[in-house]
Write a protein that holds these residues in place. Structure first.
Motif, PDB file in Angstrom:
ATOM      1  N   THR A 179      -3.101   0.318  -8.284  1.00  0.00           N
ATOM      2  CA  THR A 179      -4.292   1.084  -8.635  1.00  0.00           C
ATOM      3  C   THR A 179      -4.631   2.048  -7.501  1.00  0.00           C
ATOM      4  N   ASN A 180      -5.303   3.142  -7.854  1.00  0.00           N
ATOM      5  CA  ASN A 180      -5.720   4.089  -6.815  1.00  0.00           C
ATOM      6  C   ASN A 180      -6.833   3.486  -5.986  1.00  0.00           C
ATOM      7  N   ILE A 181      -6.804   3.705  -4.681  1.00  0.00           N
ATOM      8  CA  ILE A 181      -7.964   3.313  -3.876  1.00  0.00           C
ATOM      9  C   ILE A 181      -8.262   4.397  -2.860  1.00  0.00           C
ATOM     10  N   SER A 182      -9.436   4.303  -2.272  1.00  0.00           N
ATOM     11  CA  SER A 182      -9.812   5.326  -1.292  1.00  0.00           C
ATOM     12  C   SER A 182      -9.035   5.075  -0.004  1.00  0.00           C
ATOM     13  N   ARG A 183      -8.845   6.144   0.721  1.00  0.00           N
ATOM     14  CA  ARG A 183      -8.122   6.060   1.969  1.00  0.00           C
ATOM     15  C   ARG A 183      -8.810   5.142   2.985  1.00  0.00           C
ATOM     16  N   PRO A 184     -10.136   5.303   3.183  1.00  0.00           N
ATOM     17  CA  PRO A 184     -10.802   4.417   4.155  1.00  0.00           C
ATOM     18  C   PRO A 184     -10.636   2.943   3.794  1.00  0.00           C
ATOM     19  N   GLN A 185     -10.706   2.645   2.498  1.00  0.00           N
ATOM     20  CA  GLN A 185     -10.560   1.257   2.074  1.00  0.00           C
ATOM     21  C   GLN A 185      -9.169   0.731   2.419  1.00  0.00           C
ATOM     22  N   LEU A 186      -8.155   1.530   2.089  1.00  0.00           N
ATOM     23  CA  LEU A 186      -6.785   1.105   2.377  1.00  0.00           C
ATOM     24  C   LEU A 186      -6.606   0.910   3.889  1.00  0.00           C
ATOM     25  N   LEU A 187      -7.091   1.877   4.666  1.00  0.00           N
ATOM     26  CA  LEU A 187      -6.905   1.795   6.122  1.00  0.00           C
ATOM     27  C   LEU A 187      -7.607   0.576   6.711  1.00  0.00           C
ATOM     28  N   LYS A 188      -8.747   0.227   6.118  1.00  0.00           N
ATOM     29  CA  LYS A 188      -9.471  -0.944   6.599  1.00  0.00           C
ATOM     30  C   LYS A 188      -8.630  -2.206   6.395  1.00  0.00           C
ATOM     31  N   TRP A 189      -8.060  -2.314   5.198  1.00  0.00           N
ATOM     32  CA  TRP A 189      -7.228  -3.488   4.905  1.00  0.00           C
ATOM     33  C   TRP A 189      -5.986  -3.535   5.779  1.00  0.00           C
ATOM     34  N   VAL A 190      -5.406  -2.368   6.026  1.00  0.00           N
ATOM     35  CA  VAL A 190      -4.206  -2.335   6.869  1.00  0.00           C
ATOM     36  C   VAL A 190      -4.569  -2.805   8.278  1.00  0.00           C
ATOM     37  N   GLU A 191      -5.697  -2.329   8.763  1.00  0.00           N
ATOM     38  CA  GLU A 191      -6.112  -2.682  10.114  1.00  0.00           C
ATOM     39  C   GLU A 191      -6.474  -4.161  10.225  1.00  0.00           C
ATOM     40  N   GLY A 220       0.824  -1.206   0.000  1.00  0.00           N
ATOM     41  CA  GLY A 220       0.000   0.000   0.000  1.00  0.00           C
ATOM     42  C   GLY A 220       0.855   1.252   0.000  1.00  0.00           C
ATOM     43  N   LEU A 221       0.268   2.333  -0.539  1.00  0.00           N
ATOM     44  CA  LEU A 221       0.943   3.631  -0.501  1.00  0.00           C
ATOM     45  C   LEU A 221      -0.018   4.644   0.096  1.00  0.00           C
ATOM     46  N   ILE A 222       0.442   5.388   1.089  1.00  0.00           N
ATOM     47  CA  ILE A 222      -0.413   6.420   1.667  1.00  0.00           C
ATOM     48  C   ILE A 222       0.350   7.743   1.736  1.00  0.00           C
ATOM     49  N   THR A 223      -0.220   8.766   1.085  1.00  0.00           N
ATOM     50  CA  THR A 223       0.378  10.101   1.150  1.00  0.00           C
ATOM     51  C   THR A 223      -0.752  11.112   1.297  1.00  0.00           C
ATOM     52  N   GLY A 224      -0.383  12.369   1.478  1.00  0.00           N
ATOM     53  CA  GLY A 224      -1.384  13.409   1.638  1.00  0.00           C
ATOM     54  C   GLY A 224      -2.285  13.536   0.422  1.00  0.00           C
ATOM     55  N   SER A 225      -1.762  13.168  -0.745  1.00  0.00           N
ATOM     56  CA  SER A 225      -2.566  13.403  -1.941  1.00  0.00           C
ATOM     57  C   SER A 225      -3.239  12.142  -2.497  1.00  0.00           C
TER      58      SER A 225
END
Ligand code: ADP
Ligand code: MG
Length: 724
Positions: free
Chosen positions: A381-393, A361-366
């Motif tokens: 691929t681009n994904i929404s922040r909430p989706q990424l955070l859910k998977w990380v958690e 995963g990649l997470i940045t301000g933008s």
């Protein structure tokens, strides 16, 4: 009077003094006692104006008159003038580039003037002297405000404190004397254990305070300074050693990876790992096997290949199942200081891990990305922040790369086993703490920590500020690298250098041009720095020099999307020349860019120049660094020479420490160390002694029960930080 009491409670302060003091970080009585002189003046240097001769370094007292501001004839720089007069004569004073002087001081005031006497056309004058308003004049030369009773040594040292508008050195001196006479010294507790004072022959706190503010002779002053330097370093060491011990008390994930798996992973790199890299990987994997968390600093010159070490050890983590589970992977958080760098690491990691079933995963301000994409398993691929955070958690994303966005509250991990901080000097302790406390609550483990840096700092400084970390050096450059050719370019060689770079550009290489500024300075502002700017220099190069090549610009005021597209074009080779500010300093990696031109080099620190130069030693092509400096001063010359001769960043750092004095280089801001202690960092014996004593005390008992004053000190420190 009490140490912690506010100065304004004891002394009548006007608004301008309050402001100045607070800017100087002086609030309490104690703060003022710990505000040390930068040097000592010598009253034997006081002279009558009549007796001055060319070349004298003197202090004169007198009345000021004839104050005015004008423009110097030749260079049109602003200039202040005045005349100081005592009973014996007058001398002219001039200040260049300090138009405010004439406004700060008023006609007829009594002043102390300190500086060198020069001569022009038979007339004596003082150029850029230090000037200070005083309330009284000494009665006669040799007599001074600081000389005691008759018969005492008249060769007296008086303290000179750093001043701020509204607070003079003189005021500080007198206020401290008043504090002393209140009897406060008897209330000050000794912070350093007696046996240590004795062993290293250090004065008590009481003597040291008196000696540092009013020394009778140079030895007293030195010995006081030595004590305070020792004290500061000793307390940093105590803090670091304590942190180290507490850190090891945590439990961590045990990670054991088969050697053959590691070798397999390393083999896939498009290069052969250096011995240094192998050793570092091994050290980290050994740390992983213990039950307590690693805390290691990987220090290696720019281009020494730290990323590959990180990637391999991250592989070992991602390849491990959480304890007692038959599915899932341990997780890694990889934090970098800029978006450009995050993006670049992300792309590299995709190539390193594409053969493995590991999500990245990649997470940045933008924005956020995930690899692999469902539609194309070779692409992110681009994904929404909430989706990424859910998977990380949930623990479904084993590797998360990101900027500061990584340490926001909303980011939680299920099994964070490894935290990597790249370019760690860009981050503070607090950010490090945040990153290492990202595990879900039911999971009490602390991740292993790997900090990486290319900031070469002297060993003594590393021992002090990184006292809590284990150190691994990457002191080998990748095989086949040709040493970079660095040239400090003379004014008349500009064209020649452009021809040289043109040849390389034609054969396919790329070029960075670094400028100190983004835009052209406002020409109406007299004092604006005249330095090359990114925008104008790019235009000029396009019009006059490199018409045939594509040129682009990069600086910090651009949006992340703009930066990204500029970097993408430069990485792919579409852009041949990138004109940029020092934003490219940090970690950016375009192996085909083998040349760097640095404009206005005197405006960059040596370490920074070295970092910039490191941008172009990323391949086996010959690399070049061309350095232009506008200033022709001796200081610049010496520094440029150091840049030419130093073999690596560490050597450069040691050189800098000796040549320039530590304060200037690694100021309080960067490392949280006073200039006084920084001077002491030059002394390896002192650093080692304070470290050894700190380790001894912490080993005994990290709560310092035997030493109530040390306990008290840490308690108030914690409170201070808490209230900041
Ligand atoms: P830094 O230590 O400055 O972070 P990087 O990890 O970015 O350096 O590596 C710099 C460049 O060197 C990259 O292009 C990387 O792929 C390459 N590299 C790393 N290790 C080796 C090696 N052992 N041999 C050849 N090239 C290497
Ligand atoms: Mg790097």
């Amino acid at each position: 009077m009490d140490l912690r009491i506010k100065l304004e409670k004891e002394f009548r302060l006007v608004e301008s003094q309050k402001k100045a003091l607070s800017k100087m970080g002086i609030n309490s009585i104690e703060d003022l006692l710990y505000y040390f002189p930068v040097r000592y003046g010598d009253t034997s240097q006081m002279k009558n104006v009549e007796s001055l001769t060319k070349g004298d370094d003197v202090t004169v007292f007198g009345k000021i008159s004839g104050l005015k501001t004008s423009k110097a004839f030749i260079k049109k720089i602003p200039m202040s003038e005045g005349v100081v007069e005592d009973e014996t004569g007058k001398i002219k004073l001039v200040w260049f580039n300090q138009p405010y002087i004439a406004k700060m001081i008023h006609e007829g005031q009594l002043v102390r003037v300190e500086g060198k006497v020069s001569e022009r056309r038979g007339e004596l004058y003082m150029s850029n002297p230090k000037i200070e308003v005083v309330s009284t004049l000494p009665n006669a030369v040799g007599d001074s405000l600081f000389v005691g009773k008759e018969g005492e040594d008249t060769h007296v040292m008086y303290p000179v404190y750093p001043e701020s508008k509204g607070v003079t050195s003189n005021w500080i001196y007198h206020t401290i004397q008043k504090i002393f006479s209140s009897g406060i010294l008897d209330k000050i507790s000794e912070l350093i254990p007696q046996d240590i004072l004795k062993k290293y022959n250090l004065p008590s706190i009481k003597s040291a305070l008196v000696w540092i503010h009013t020394p009778k002779n140079e030895n007293d002053a030195l010995s006081a300074r030595k004590r305070f330097a020792f004290q500061e370093i000793f307390f940093i060491q105590l803090q670091k050693q304590k942190e180290k011990k507490l850190w090891k008390n945590n439990s961590a994930f045990k990670i054991e990876t088969k050697k053959s798996d590691i070798n397999e992973f390393v083999k896939r790199f498009p290069f052969k790992a250096t011995d240094s890299q192998i050793t570092a990987i091994k050290a980290i994997n050994d740390d992983f096997k213990r039950g307590y968390p690693m805390s290691r600093l990987l220090e290696g010159d720019v281009g020494s290949g730290k990323t590959a070490v990180a990637a391999t050890t991250i592989y070992a983590v991602s390849n491990t199942r959480p304890k007692g589970k038959t599915f899932g992977n341990l997780q890694t958080a990889y934090m970098v200081p800029t978006e450009i760098l995050a993006k670049q690491h992300y792309e590299n990691f995709i190539t390193y891990f594409e053969h493995l079933p590991i999500k990245i995963g990649l997470i940045t301000g933008s924005g956020c990305k995930i690899f692999p994409s469902k539609s194309d398993p070779r692409k992110p691929t681009n994904i929404s922040r909430p989706q990424l955070l859910k998977w990380v958690e949930n623990g479904e994303v084993p590797i998360l790369i990101g900027t500061h966005a990584l340490i926001q509250k909303s980011v939680k991990f299920k099994h964070l086993a490894f935290a990597v901080i790249d370019e760690q000097h860009r981050f503070g302790t607090l950010q490090r703490q945040k990153l290492t406390s990202k595990n879900a609550e039911e999971n009490y483990s602390v991740p292993h920590l790997l900090s990486m840096t290319a900031t070469p700092i002297p060993r003594t400084l590393a021992l002090t500020i990184y006292g809590d970390l284990d150190l691994t050096l990457l002191d080998q450059m990748p095989h086949g690298r040709l040493p970079i050719i660095t040239k400090v370019v003379q004014v008349n060689e500009r064209e020649k250098i452009y021809e040289e770079t043109r040849k390389e550009l034609k054969s396919g290489r790329q070029l960075y041009v670094i400028c100190p500024r983004i835009n052209e300075p406002d020409p109406t502002k007299e004092l604006a720095i005249i330095a090359k700017s990114v925008t104008l220099e790019a235009e000029r190069l396009k019009k006059e020099v490199f018409k045939e090549f594509s040129i682009d610009i990069l600086h910090s005021k651009m949006t992340p999307a703009e930066k990204e597209s500029v970097m993408a074009d430069f990485s792919s080779g579409k852009t041949k020349i990138l004109v940029a500010t020092s934003v490219v300093e940090v970690g950016v990696n375009v192996p085909n860019a083998t040349m760097i031109i640095i404009e206005g080099a005197e405006r960059f620190g040596l370490s920074q120049l070295h970092q910039l130069r490191g941008r172009v030693i990323r391949s086996n092509h010959q690399a070049y660094c061309f350095v232009f400096a506008e200033s022709k001063g001796d200081k610049t010359k010496d520094r440029m020479k150091a840049l030419l001769t130093a073999k690596n960043g560490f050597e450069l750092a040691e050189f800098d420490l000796v040549q320039r004095g530590a304060g200037e280089l690694y100021g309080r801001k960067q490392w949280g160390i006073s200039d006084l202690a920084m001077e002491a960092i030059k002394n390896i014996k002192m650093v080692e002694a304070s470290r050894a004593e700190a380790i001894r005390l912490v080993d005994e008992d990290e709560t310092f029960k035997k030493y109530p004053h040390i306990q008290e000190y840490f308690k108030t420190q914690t409170e201070k930080i808490h209230f900041e």
